[in-house]
Design a protein around this motif. Sequence first.
Motif, PDB file in Angstrom:
ATOM      1  N   GLY A 117      46.107 -52.226  42.689  1.00 49.62           N
ATOM      2  CA  GLY A 117      47.243 -52.866  42.045  1.00 49.62           C
ATOM      3  C   GLY A 117      46.808 -54.264  41.629  1.00 49.62           C
ATOM      4  O   GLY A 117      45.679 -54.678  41.900  1.00 49.62           O
ATOM      5  N   MET A 208      49.636 -42.644  29.082  1.00 45.70           N
ATOM      6  CA  MET A 208      50.270 -41.538  29.812  1.00 45.70           C
ATOM      7  C   MET A 208      50.996 -40.640  28.820  1.00 45.70           C
ATOM      8  O   MET A 208      51.514 -41.123  27.811  1.00 45.70           O
ATOM      9  CB  MET A 208      51.269 -42.090  30.832  1.00 45.70           C
ATOM     10  CG  MET A 208      50.595 -42.476  32.126  1.00 45.70           C
ATOM     11  SD  MET A 208      51.761 -43.271  33.230  1.00 45.70           S
ATOM     12  CE  MET A 208      51.857 -44.870  32.482  1.00 45.70           C
ATOM     13  N   TYR A 313      47.961 -44.811  48.428  1.00 45.74           N
ATOM     14  CA  TYR A 313      47.770 -45.224  47.039  1.00 45.74           C
ATOM     15  C   TYR A 313      48.516 -44.223  46.165  1.00 45.74           C
ATOM     16  O   TYR A 313      47.946 -43.388  45.479  1.00 45.74           O
ATOM     17  CB  TYR A 313      46.282 -45.259  46.690  1.00 45.74           C
ATOM     18  CG  TYR A 313      45.990 -46.019  45.415  1.00 45.74           C
ATOM     19  CD1 TYR A 313      45.907 -47.408  45.422  1.00 45.74           C
ATOM     20  CD2 TYR A 313      45.805 -45.353  44.208  1.00 45.74           C
ATOM     21  CE1 TYR A 313      45.643 -48.109  44.257  1.00 45.74           C
ATOM     22  CE2 TYR A 313      45.534 -46.052  43.038  1.00 45.74           C
ATOM     23  CZ  TYR A 313      45.453 -47.430  43.076  1.00 45.74           C
ATOM     24  OH  TYR A 313      45.194 -48.125  41.910  1.00 45.74           O
ATOM     25  N   LEU A 315      50.422 -43.754  43.249  1.00 46.53           N
ATOM     26  CA  LEU A 315      50.922 -44.094  41.910  1.00 46.53           C
ATOM     27  C   LEU A 315      51.998 -43.093  41.523  1.00 46.53           C
ATOM     28  O   LEU A 315      52.997 -43.405  40.918  1.00 46.53           O
ATOM     29  CB  LEU A 315      49.790 -44.018  40.887  1.00 46.53           C
ATOM     30  CG  LEU A 315      48.562 -44.900  41.136  1.00 46.53           C
ATOM     31  CD1 LEU A 315      47.486 -44.565  40.121  1.00 46.53           C
ATOM     32  CD2 LEU A 315      48.907 -46.364  41.084  1.00 46.53           C
TER      33      LEU A 315
HETATM   34  N1  SAH Z   1      46.968 -51.903  38.360  1.00 44.82           N
HETATM   35  C1  SAH Z   1      45.963 -51.463  37.450  1.00 44.82           C
HETATM   36  C2  SAH Z   1      45.231 -50.213  37.897  1.00 44.82           C
HETATM   37  C3  SAH Z   1      45.983 -49.236  38.751  1.00 44.82           C
HETATM   38  S1  SAH Z   1      47.196 -48.266  37.928  1.00 44.82           S
HETATM   39  C4  SAH Z   1      46.578 -51.247  36.076  1.00 44.82           C
HETATM   40  O1  SAH Z   1      47.783 -51.058  35.983  1.00 44.82           O
HETATM   41  O2  SAH Z   1      45.817 -51.269  35.104  1.00 44.82           O
HETATM   42  C5  SAH Z   1      46.177 -47.139  37.025  1.00 44.82           C
HETATM   43  C6  SAH Z   1      46.904 -46.249  36.060  1.00 44.82           C
HETATM   44  O3  SAH Z   1      47.726 -45.316  36.755  1.00 44.82           O
HETATM   45  C7  SAH Z   1      47.875 -46.930  35.121  1.00 44.82           C
HETATM   46  O4  SAH Z   1      47.195 -47.490  34.025  1.00 44.82           O
HETATM   47  C8  SAH Z   1      48.814 -45.798  34.732  1.00 44.82           C
HETATM   48  O5  SAH Z   1      48.444 -45.236  33.471  1.00 44.82           O
HETATM   49  C9  SAH Z   1      48.609 -44.756  35.832  1.00 44.82           C
HETATM   50  N2  SAH Z   1      49.887 -44.431  36.499  1.00 44.82           N
HETATM   51  C10 SAH Z   1      50.702 -45.268  37.180  1.00 44.82           C
HETATM   52  N3  SAH Z   1      51.822 -44.633  37.571  1.00 44.82           N
HETATM   53  C11 SAH Z   1      51.725 -43.348  37.119  1.00 44.82           C
HETATM   54  C12 SAH Z   1      52.579 -42.208  37.173  1.00 44.82           C
HETATM   55  N4  SAH Z   1      53.766 -42.259  37.769  1.00 44.82           N
HETATM   56  N5  SAH Z   1      52.152 -41.050  36.605  1.00 44.82           N
HETATM   57  C13 SAH Z   1      50.938 -41.000  36.011  1.00 44.82           C
HETATM   58  N6  SAH Z   1      50.093 -42.049  35.917  1.00 44.82           N
HETATM   59  C14 SAH Z   1      50.481 -43.219  36.446  1.00 44.82           C
END
Ligand code: SAH
Length: 370
Positions: A117, A208, A313, A315
């Motif tokens: 993050g 995405m 982690y 996401l």
């Molecule tokens: N904080 C950094 C890297 C970690 S997030 C940044 O934001 O660049 C990495 C990637 O995870 C993001 O760029 C996003 O495209 C993806 N991500 C975050 N939440 C998501 C979700 N709910 N579904 C799919 N991909 C997701």
Amino acid sequence: MLLKREDSLLNDIFSKIDHEQELSKEDLVCLIALENAADLTRLYNLADRVRQKYVGDEVHLRGLIEFSNYCRKNCDYCGIRRGNRKIERYRMPIEEILDTVYEAAELGYRTVVLQSGEDMRYTADNLAELVRRIKRETDVAVTLSIGERSREEYERLYEAGADRFLLRFETSNRELYHRLHPDSDYDERMKILVWLREIGYQVGSGVMIGLPGQTIEDLALDILKFKELDLDMVGVGPYICHEETPLAGHANGTVEMTYKVIALTRIVTRYAHIPATTALATLRPDDGREEALQLGANVVMPNVTPVKYRALYELYPSKVCIREKATQCRGCIGGRILSLGRPISQGYGHSLYKKLNALGTAKFLKEDKK
Ligand code: SAH
Ligand code: SF4
């Protein structure tokens, strides 16, 4: 009659791909809207051919280390956004990150991706020292994916030896971007991608698929943006809904739409590295990534994060492989790739653009410097 006209329009677009002509936004919209199985097979076969011609059969593995789930940002879709009070936060100490890199190198990875993050507790100096030690003590390329920093910090990290930087622009629809990112600015994000290139990084970005409110037109423009930005790597993964976010209850992106965008990204960018993403494997654990490798993708990023942190982690929910050790992931992925008849690259897997540019410009590969 109408059907005939549509057929001939589609044939014209396929013939453009065959002759390696540029696709317009309208062409891309038409292809993204395809649903008929025979048309899709035709599209995927063309993308696979472009992949083979421009980036070859090798699949590049990148070991992913998710070193902190603290984040100062509140992106609407993300499970580790600062507003989610329900998750336990962790931060790997520098020594533990280094140990994990050693382990990845021993498993044969030639690239590690350090992702987190936006955690400012790691200063640019801390991270630069980490990168310097990785480059001194192991033989791996380093990709950073740590979000937004100042230009000066990116410069310092590059000077310390970082090779690549991943920063997705998430969507090229400015209005949608602002709706989903309460504390980010679209132009700022795009400016950073230009800085990274100017500084000398190999630059990865991406989007995405299936974000609430996103249209097929948006996706067509995303693909044209990849080309305009001259990206070395393009990550395309489905949006997966996390219930502890403001987007709770929204539908996930689909595997099919993701495949179409991957295939078209290959056709349009030709040389870019394109990963078969973990998000794809989450929606289709049996063969999501394998299919992607057969319609344009050429990279896989297995998780090498210590198991105790993996589930944290988050996401998006139920990521695959959160209980497997790094050795197991390496074996499993390796087997899956070989079963497709594709060799695993033994090199760093640097940008192929730069390899080309090296012939005509002053840019060169770090690989070639050795
Ligand atoms: N904080 C950094 C890297 C970690 S997030 C940044 O934001 O660049 C990495 C990637 O995870 C993001 O760029 C996003 O495209 C993806 N991500 C975050 N939440 C998501 C979700 N709910 N579904 C799919 N991909 C997701
Ligand atoms: Fe933080 Fe990245 Fe998630 Fe946004 S996408 S909340 S910056 S980790």
